[in-house]
Write a protein that holds these residues in place. Structure first.
Motif, PDB file in Angstrom:
ATOM      1  N   VAL A 111      -5.727   0.750  -1.869  1.00 56.11           N
ATOM      2  CA  VAL A 111      -5.012   1.993  -1.560  1.00 56.11           C
ATOM      3  C   VAL A 111      -6.036   3.064  -1.182  1.00 56.11           C
ATOM      4  O   VAL A 111      -7.154   3.090  -1.708  1.00 56.11           O
ATOM      5  CB  VAL A 111      -4.196   2.444  -2.788  1.00 56.11           C
ATOM      6  CG1 VAL A 111      -3.431   3.729  -2.498  1.00 56.11           C
ATOM      7  CG2 VAL A 111      -3.238   1.351  -3.202  1.00 56.11           C
ATOM      8  N   LEU A 148       0.830  -1.208   0.000  1.00 57.67           N
ATOM      9  CA  LEU A 148       0.000   0.000   0.000  1.00 57.67           C
ATOM     10  C   LEU A 148       0.864   1.258   0.000  1.00 57.67           C
ATOM     11  O   LEU A 148       0.560   2.240  -0.702  1.00 57.67           O
ATOM     12  CB  LEU A 148      -0.931   0.003   1.211  1.00 57.67           C
ATOM     13  CG  LEU A 148      -2.003  -1.090   1.253  1.00 57.67           C
ATOM     14  CD1 LEU A 148      -2.827  -0.969   2.525  1.00 57.67           C
ATOM     15  CD2 LEU A 148      -2.908  -1.025   0.028  1.00 57.67           C
ATOM     16  N   LEU A 199      -0.126   4.615   6.538  1.00 54.09           N
ATOM     17  CA  LEU A 199       0.015   3.254   6.019  1.00 54.09           C
ATOM     18  C   LEU A 199       1.177   2.518   6.693  1.00 54.09           C
ATOM     19  O   LEU A 199       1.100   1.305   6.909  1.00 54.09           O
ATOM     20  CB  LEU A 199       0.185   3.278   4.507  1.00 54.09           C
ATOM     21  CG  LEU A 199      -1.050   3.760   3.729  1.00 54.09           C
ATOM     22  CD1 LEU A 199      -0.730   3.928   2.253  1.00 54.09           C
ATOM     23  CD2 LEU A 199      -2.229   2.798   3.925  1.00 54.09           C
TER      24      LEU A 199
END
Length: 383
Positions: free
Chosen positions: A263, A209, A278
């Motif tokens: 994402v 990600l 993230l």
């Protein structure tokens, strides 16, 4: 001398979910407790080839059977195999070795589809083509047999982690239980108890990600050292959305595909805050894995590219500070970049000996299972 007792020289090839290139590593091993680690290397993919691999993930979504190669996947598979061959040829030249001095290659290939609930996993890579070009026997397709026996086909590295843990010395020898954390595109953990008990599963997103986020917003392939994330802040709402996924609380541990977590949308965060959040999610997901373990680990050994992201390391250190110690693989005398490639070399030798690659506690397979397909080099006679 029995096949099991023979020490073989093997080269492992790994192209993981980060899709950035090929890790190569050489071992001399019996596929069991005897492990002598050798040279390692990395062959990067160019940007154009990475784009082809990324596009293949979309093309592969239509696959219903493992041998299907829709669209341009057959051509891509041939090109991918040839790039692996070139990487091995360069590695052998650098190490001053001939093909005759290598017993076997463990070839992972490139995963383009992984659906454990459908017993379907697809790795691009032609073992026969690789063996013919190099003149070296190749063990490939190591995941499929596990799935025929009720396993998820992943993770496969834990048995090698246990072999490495048995060889830890010094201050680390008594730090059990120990957990190896591989932070690649997907993060996975291997738990090794004091009695050698083995548990392993994917813990959640790793670098994938973050890589996709910074590529989209900054045009670069990854956040080097966590530099971008270090300029941002954790957005708790966004982080909680990820960490509320049923994946983290489900009793059955599932192996993940690269596309299982999406994402963030552009409106969710700016570049720095997105990267920081993230990174936090990756660390928090790893820490959450403790809920599925028999005991809290005393030692966490970090491997894979994500260990270079200092924000992930810092967040995991904070999250586990009351129960264990977090170290990088190198602090234990290991190589965190080449460990998966080493594992594929070790697994190839183990496959030749008919030894188990997977266990009920790692993939959910019904019983310990071997696996792999042997592609013989045409100019090499069977042992």
């Amino acid at each position: 001398m029995s096949e099991r007792a023979q020490i073989k020289r093997a080269i492992g090839l790994m192209s993981g979910t980060s899709m950035d290139g090929i890790d190569l590593a050489m071992l001399e091993t019996d596929g069991d407790a005897n492990v002598r680690r050798g040279a390692s290397s990395f062959a990067a993919y160019d940007a154009a080839f990475r784009k082809r691999l990324e596009a293949a993930l979309e093309t592969a979504k239509s696959i219903k059977a493992r041998d299907e190669r829709p669209g341009d996947l057959a051509d891509l598979e041939a090109d991918l195999t040839d790039r692996h061959a070139e990487a091995v040829e360069g590695f052998l030249a650098k190490e001053g070795l001939s093909a005759d001095e290598v017993d076997v290659i463990g070839f992972h290939g490139q995963t383009v589809l992984h659906r454990p609930l459908e017993a379907l996993t697809v790795q691009l890579g032609d073992g026969e083509r690789l063996a013919t070009r190099l003149g070296i026997d190749v063990v490939h397709d190591l995941r499929a047999h596990d799935m025929t026996m009720g396993g998820q086909g992943a993770p496969l590295v834990p048995a090698y982690h246990r072999a490495l843990a048995a060889g830890l010395g010094g201050e680390w020898a008594e730090e059990v239980p120990v957990v190896f954390v591989n932070i690649g595109g997907i993060s996975n953990i291997t738990y090794i108890g004091a009695d050698g008990e083995l548990r392993a599963f994917d813990s959640g997103p790793g670098n994938t990600l973050i890589d996709q986020w910074v590529k989209h917003h900054a045009g670069i392939p990854y956040d080097s050292g966590g530099a971008i994330a270090s300029e941002g802040r954790v957005l708790s709402g966004l982080a909680n959305r990820y960490l509320a996924s049923p994946f983290f609380t489900a009793k059955q541990r599932l192996s993940l595909d690269r596309n299982d977590f999406a994402v963030p949308d552009d409106i969710d965060a700016g570049l720095e805050d997105g990267a920081r959040t993230l990174a936090f999610v990756t660390a928090a997901a790893i820490a959450k894995a403790q809920a599925h373990l028999p005991e809290k680990p005393k030692l966490w050994i970090l491997t894979g590219g994500g260990r270079h992201n200092r924000m992930i390391v810092e967040d995991l250190t904070v999250a586990t500070r009351h129960t264990g110690r977090v170290i990088l693989a190198e602090e234990a005398g290991l190589n965190g970049d080449s460990m998966e490639a080493e594992a594929w070399a070790w697994l190839a030798v183990r496959s030749l000996a008919g030894l188990p690659l997977t266990y009920p506690g790692t993939t959910g397979v019904s019983e310990p299972a071997t696996g792999g397909v042997l592609a013989r080099a045409r100019d090499r006679a069977p042992d």
